[in-house]
Scaffold this motif. Structure first.
Motif, PDB file in Angstrom:
ATOM      1  N   ARG A  77      14.342  20.085 -18.723  1.00  0.00           N
ATOM      2  CA  ARG A  77      13.777  20.689 -20.203  1.00  0.00           C
ATOM      3  C   ARG A  77      14.516  21.602 -20.608  1.00  0.00           C
ATOM      4  O   ARG A  77      14.869  22.122 -21.873  1.00  0.00           O
ATOM      5  N   PHE A 130      14.406  16.336 -24.145  1.00  0.00           N
ATOM      6  CA  PHE A 130      12.442  16.247 -24.152  1.00  0.00           C
ATOM      7  C   PHE A 130      11.628  16.729 -25.713  1.00  0.00           C
ATOM      8  O   PHE A 130      10.741  16.736 -26.240  1.00  0.00           O
ATOM      9  N   GLU A 134      10.455  19.934 -26.888  1.00  0.00           N
ATOM     10  CA  GLU A 134      11.717  21.219 -26.185  1.00  0.00           C
ATOM     11  C   GLU A 134      11.292  22.519 -27.108  1.00  0.00           C
ATOM     12  O   GLU A 134      11.540  23.346 -26.859  1.00  0.00           O
TER      13      GLU A 134
ATOM     14  N   GLY B  17       5.977  17.762 -21.215  1.00  0.00           N
ATOM     15  CA  GLY B  17       6.069  19.006 -20.173  1.00  0.00           C
ATOM     16  C   GLY B  17       4.796  19.888 -19.030  1.00  0.00           C
ATOM     17  O   GLY B  17       5.016  20.403 -18.202  1.00  0.00           O
ATOM     18  N   TRP B  59      13.376  12.152 -16.470  1.00  0.00           N
ATOM     19  CA  TRP B  59      13.636  12.836 -17.373  1.00  0.00           C
ATOM     20  C   TRP B  59      13.870  12.789 -18.880  1.00  0.00           C
ATOM     21  O   TRP B  59      13.009  13.330 -19.106  1.00  0.00           O
TER      22      TRP B  59
END
Lengths: 136, 182
Positions: A77, A130, A134, B17, B59
């Motif tokens: 991330r 992401f 993000e 996340g 991911w």
């Protein structure tokens, strides 16, 4: 289902009918009911191999590996920001070098910088694993 | 198919996340991935590397995961297997590299002490199978995938999967002749 098919299925899927494909289990049970001696012999033989295969030690994930993998998610991330800097620097350097060498004819260094910024943004977009989150 | 994907909701949280979801997904998938890689490669250290690399792909993929495509677990198995095959290919290309212990099962007398260790013998027999036969046995017996899902992971028909399974199990039976009825 005939005996040959029953035997072939046992050879492929092992000695436990419960682990055979859904589509054949009922027919297999019927055949086993009709020919119990035959079915028992076939399933016992394959079951022995299953038991032997089950002695292979199970892989055990260590706590350290677990934590490293969890940390890799956070690193993934964070990565776009780092790559943004690297991509910007490298693209900028490459274009500036090309301009200085006269390979980019008629392009001012300031224009190259603008192109560099645009290319960097695209590179970041491509690498942004992401996406929207993000930015958040 | 994907509508009933048990991993979909967790994956969506990972994409946002959610740290707890990350831990839950690792807890759910790591043992299976590690088992898959270890049985394919016969090398615990390489299996750990494959597991880590597979999670990096997860991911990256999580935000892009789309309902209606393959089940997540099917995709996951394919990714991990591709990484395993990369390593198996590299082993063949670099013959000087020391193979993992399980691949070296010569009949030397000093191995007599291991003769009773059935698990090691099974590991060695598994390692000697042709890759595709080992893949079929690992997916169906150890990973307990259904035949349709295993065939999808391998990119073959169910009939081809059954043929690979039968040949693989016959070879294992022959290798373990003193342990199982012939």
């Amino acid at each position: 289902m005939n005996k040959a098919q029953f035997e072939a299925l046992a050879e492929a899927y092992g000695g436990d009918i419960a682990r055979w494909p859904d589509a054949v289990r009922e027919d297999a049970a019927l055949l086993a009911g009709a020919h119990p001696e035959f079915a028992r012999a076939v399933l016992t033989r394959q079951g022995q191999l299953d038991e032997a295969l089950d002695t292979l030690p199970r892989a055990v994930a260590s706590r350290d590996l677990f934590e490293r993998i969890v940390a890799s998610a956070a690193a993934a991330r964070r990565r776009p920001r780092w790559l943004a800097w690297l991509a910007g620097a490298s693209v900028g350097t490459a274009l500036a070098g090309a301009a200085a060498a006269g390979l980019v004819m008629g392009v001012q260094l300031s224009q190259a910088s603008a192109v560099s910024a645009e290319a960097s943004a695209q590179a970041v977009a491509d690498l942004d694993v992401f996406g929207v989150s993000e930015e958040g | 198919m994907a509508a009933s994907d048990p991993d979909e909701a967790l994956l969506a949280r990972v994409a946002e996340g959610d740290a707890a979801a990350v831990r839950a997904l690792v807890g759910r998938k790591l043992p299976r991935l590690l088992g898959l890689a270890q049985r394919m490669l016969g090398d615990p250290a390489e299996a750990e590397d494959v597991a880590q690399e597979t999670f990096l792909r997860i991911w990256r993929q999580a935000p892009n995961w789309r309902t209606g495509q393959a089940k997540f677990d099917t995709w996951l198995h394919r990714v991990a297997l591709n990484l395993c095959f990369d390593r198996l290919r590299r082993r063949r290309e670099i013959p000087t590299k020391e193979p993992p212990e399980q691949l070296d099962e010569g009949p030397a007398p000093d191995r007599a002490l291991e003769a009773h260790d059935t698990g090691k013998r099974v590991g060695a027999a598994l390692a000697k199978l042709p890759d595709r036969q080992r893949e079929a046995v690992v997916l169906c017996h150890y990973q307990e995938l259904g035949n349709i899902e295993a065939a999808a992971v391998m990119g073959v028909t169910v009939e081809a999967l059954e043929s690979l399974l039968s040949r693989g199990r016959r070879a294992l039976r022959a290798a373990l002749a003193d342990l199982v009825e012939q």
